[in-house]
Design an enzyme around this catalytic site. Structure first.
Site, PDB file in Angstrom:
ATOM      1  N   ASP A  28       0.841  -1.202   0.000  1.00 51.42           N
ATOM      2  CA  ASP A  28       0.000   0.000   0.000  1.00 51.42           C
ATOM      3  C   ASP A  28       0.872   1.246   0.000  1.00 51.42           C
ATOM      4  O   ASP A  28       1.946   1.285   0.624  1.00 51.42           O
ATOM      5  CB  ASP A  28      -0.889   0.035   1.242  1.00 51.42           C
ATOM      6  CG  ASP A  28      -2.134  -0.819   1.099  1.00 51.42           C
ATOM      7  OD1 ASP A  28      -2.115  -1.762   0.287  1.00 51.42           O
ATOM      8  OD2 ASP A  28      -3.109  -0.563   1.829  1.00 51.42           O
ATOM      9  N   CYS A  36      -8.490   4.950   1.016  1.00 50.34           N
ATOM     10  CA  CYS A  36      -9.181   4.820   2.302  1.00 50.34           C
ATOM     11  C   CYS A  36      -8.455   5.622   3.376  1.00 50.34           C
ATOM     12  O   CYS A  36      -7.242   5.803   3.313  1.00 50.34           O
ATOM     13  CB  CYS A  36      -9.223   3.360   2.753  1.00 50.34           C
ATOM     14  SG  CYS A  36     -10.041   2.226   1.625  1.00 50.34           S
ATOM     15  N   TYR A  83      -7.881 -13.720   4.398  1.00 49.28           N
ATOM     16  CA  TYR A  83      -6.696 -13.137   5.013  1.00 49.28           C
ATOM     17  C   TYR A  83      -6.940 -12.574   6.407  1.00 49.28           C
ATOM     18  O   TYR A  83      -6.007 -12.107   7.063  1.00 49.28           O
ATOM     19  CB  TYR A  83      -6.146 -12.004   4.117  1.00 49.28           C
ATOM     20  CG  TYR A  83      -7.153 -10.910   3.837  1.00 49.28           C
ATOM     21  CD1 TYR A  83      -7.298  -9.835   4.710  1.00 49.28           C
ATOM     22  CD2 TYR A  83      -7.978 -10.963   2.721  1.00 49.28           C
ATOM     23  CE1 TYR A  83      -8.234  -8.851   4.479  1.00 49.28           C
ATOM     24  CE2 TYR A  83      -8.917  -9.970   2.478  1.00 49.28           C
ATOM     25  CZ  TYR A  83      -9.035  -8.915   3.349  1.00 49.28           C
ATOM     26  OH  TYR A  83      -9.966  -7.941   3.112  1.00 49.28           O
ATOM     27  N   ASN A  96     -18.187  11.926   2.784  1.00 55.06           N
ATOM     28  CA  ASN A  96     -17.723  13.146   2.133  1.00 55.06           C
ATOM     29  C   ASN A  96     -17.769  14.269   3.161  1.00 55.06           C
ATOM     30  O   ASN A  96     -18.677  14.289   4.023  1.00 55.06           O
ATOM     31  CB  ASN A  96     -18.644  13.567   0.975  1.00 55.06           C
ATOM     32  CG  ASN A  96     -18.489  12.701  -0.259  1.00 55.06           C
ATOM     33  OD1 ASN A  96     -17.493  12.011  -0.434  1.00 55.06           O
ATOM     34  ND2 ASN A  96     -19.494  12.744  -1.125  1.00 55.06           N
ATOM     35  N   HIS A 141     -17.409   9.375  -0.767  1.00 61.29           N
ATOM     36  CA  HIS A 141     -16.409   8.810  -1.665  1.00 61.29           C
ATOM     37  C   HIS A 141     -15.069   8.488  -0.996  1.00 61.29           C
ATOM     38  O   HIS A 141     -14.153   8.016  -1.660  1.00 61.29           O
ATOM     39  CB  HIS A 141     -16.169   9.762  -2.835  1.00 61.29           C
ATOM     40  CG  HIS A 141     -17.347   9.870  -3.753  1.00 61.29           C
ATOM     41  ND1 HIS A 141     -18.404  10.716  -3.500  1.00 61.29           N
ATOM     42  CD2 HIS A 141     -17.637   9.230  -4.914  1.00 61.29           C
ATOM     43  CE1 HIS A 141     -19.298  10.604  -4.464  1.00 61.29           C
ATOM     44  NE2 HIS A 141     -18.864   9.710  -5.328  1.00 61.29           N
ATOM     45  N   GLU A 181      -3.996   0.515  -2.123  1.00 59.87           N
ATOM     46  CA  GLU A 181      -3.288  -0.648  -2.649  1.00 59.87           C
ATOM     47  C   GLU A 181      -2.640  -0.327  -3.997  1.00 59.87           C
ATOM     48  O   GLU A 181      -3.231   0.342  -4.839  1.00 59.87           O
ATOM     49  CB  GLU A 181      -4.239  -1.831  -2.846  1.00 59.87           C
ATOM     50  CG  GLU A 181      -5.024  -2.229  -1.602  1.00 59.87           C
ATOM     51  CD  GLU A 181      -6.389  -1.567  -1.522  1.00 59.87           C
ATOM     52  OE1 GLU A 181      -7.241  -2.075  -0.769  1.00 59.87           O
ATOM     53  OE2 GLU A 181      -6.589  -0.538  -2.208  1.00 59.87           O
TER      54      GLU A 181
END
Length: 226
Positions: free
Chosen positions: A36, A61, A93, A104, A151, A189
């Site tokens: 990441d 994120c 995982y 937002n 978002h 990622e």
């Protein structure tokens, strides 16, 4: 790799984060096996958002510490979904997802532009700082500033951090704590344009070298920061 080299990589990552720069963090081969791109949330600019969507390509994120999420009443999303898809998780995982609500900032328009997402991200960091300073920032204040859905996906850190979970959420938050930055970090990622899969560690290391960003293994960070 020698212990000295591992410590050097962790020290470089910590120094970069303390200075407000990004770090590439590979979690573990036996976990997600992903790298990441991680930023301190309080310094994210529209240019940083553009780098994440163009160079990384994953989901942008913001990870908040468990104490901050608790103070503003941000739940784990799966606990709030009254739909059969949320009844059972079979993640390969981990035991559970870190996802909380996507938000937002209320002063954004659509919320998806680089400028809008950068605004939401930095305001989330400001909210986290407000909670930490004990100025009475809680659910009402958070709701006055943010709306959901939005978002920017919020992740909720595990209560005991790296003691509970060793994902990018907790690795990033541990890095922020050690660097004395607010308990809010951005994780995205890194994907491979050719294969569509997670970017291989060798390719991630090359990207880091080319852009002069630190690259660090999650296990080395755990050893250095836990």
């Amino acid at each position: 790799m020698s212990h000295r080299s591992q410590a050097s990589r962790s020290d470089r990552a910590l120094a970069a984060f303390r200075a407000g720069g990004p770090v590439l963090v590979h979690d573990h081969d036996d976990r997600e096996g992903e790298t990441d791109l991680v930023y301190p949330a309080d310094v994210v600019t529209p240019e940083a958002v553009a780098r994440m969507r163009n160079d990384a390509g994953g989901l942008v994120c913001v990870a908040l510490s468990d104490s901050v999420a608790d103070a503003v009443d941000l739940p784990f999303l799966e606990d709030e979904l009254a739909h059969p898809t949320a009844d059972a998780h079979d993640l390969g995982y981990d035991d559970r997802s870190s996802f909380s609500l996507p938000v937002n900032h209320r002063d954004t328009f659509t919320g998806i532009t680089d400028e809008d997402r950068a605004r939401t991200i930095t305001e989330l960091a400001s909210a986290a700082s407000a909670v930490e300073t004990g100025v009475g920032y809680g659910p009402e204040e958070f709701a006055a500033e943010f709306r959901a859905p939005g978002h920017v996906h919020v992740l909720r850190g595990a209560p005991d951090g790296l003691g509970d979970r060793r994902g990018h959420t907790e690795l990033g938050l541990a890095l922020a704590a050690a660097a004395e930055r607010p308990p809010a970090v951005v994780v995205c990622e890194m994907l491979d344009d050719e294969t569509g899969r997670a970017l291989a560690p060798d390719a991630a290391r090359e990207y880091a070298r080319r852009h002069e960003f630190p690259y660090v293994e999650g296990a080395d960070l755990v050893a250095a920061l836990d």
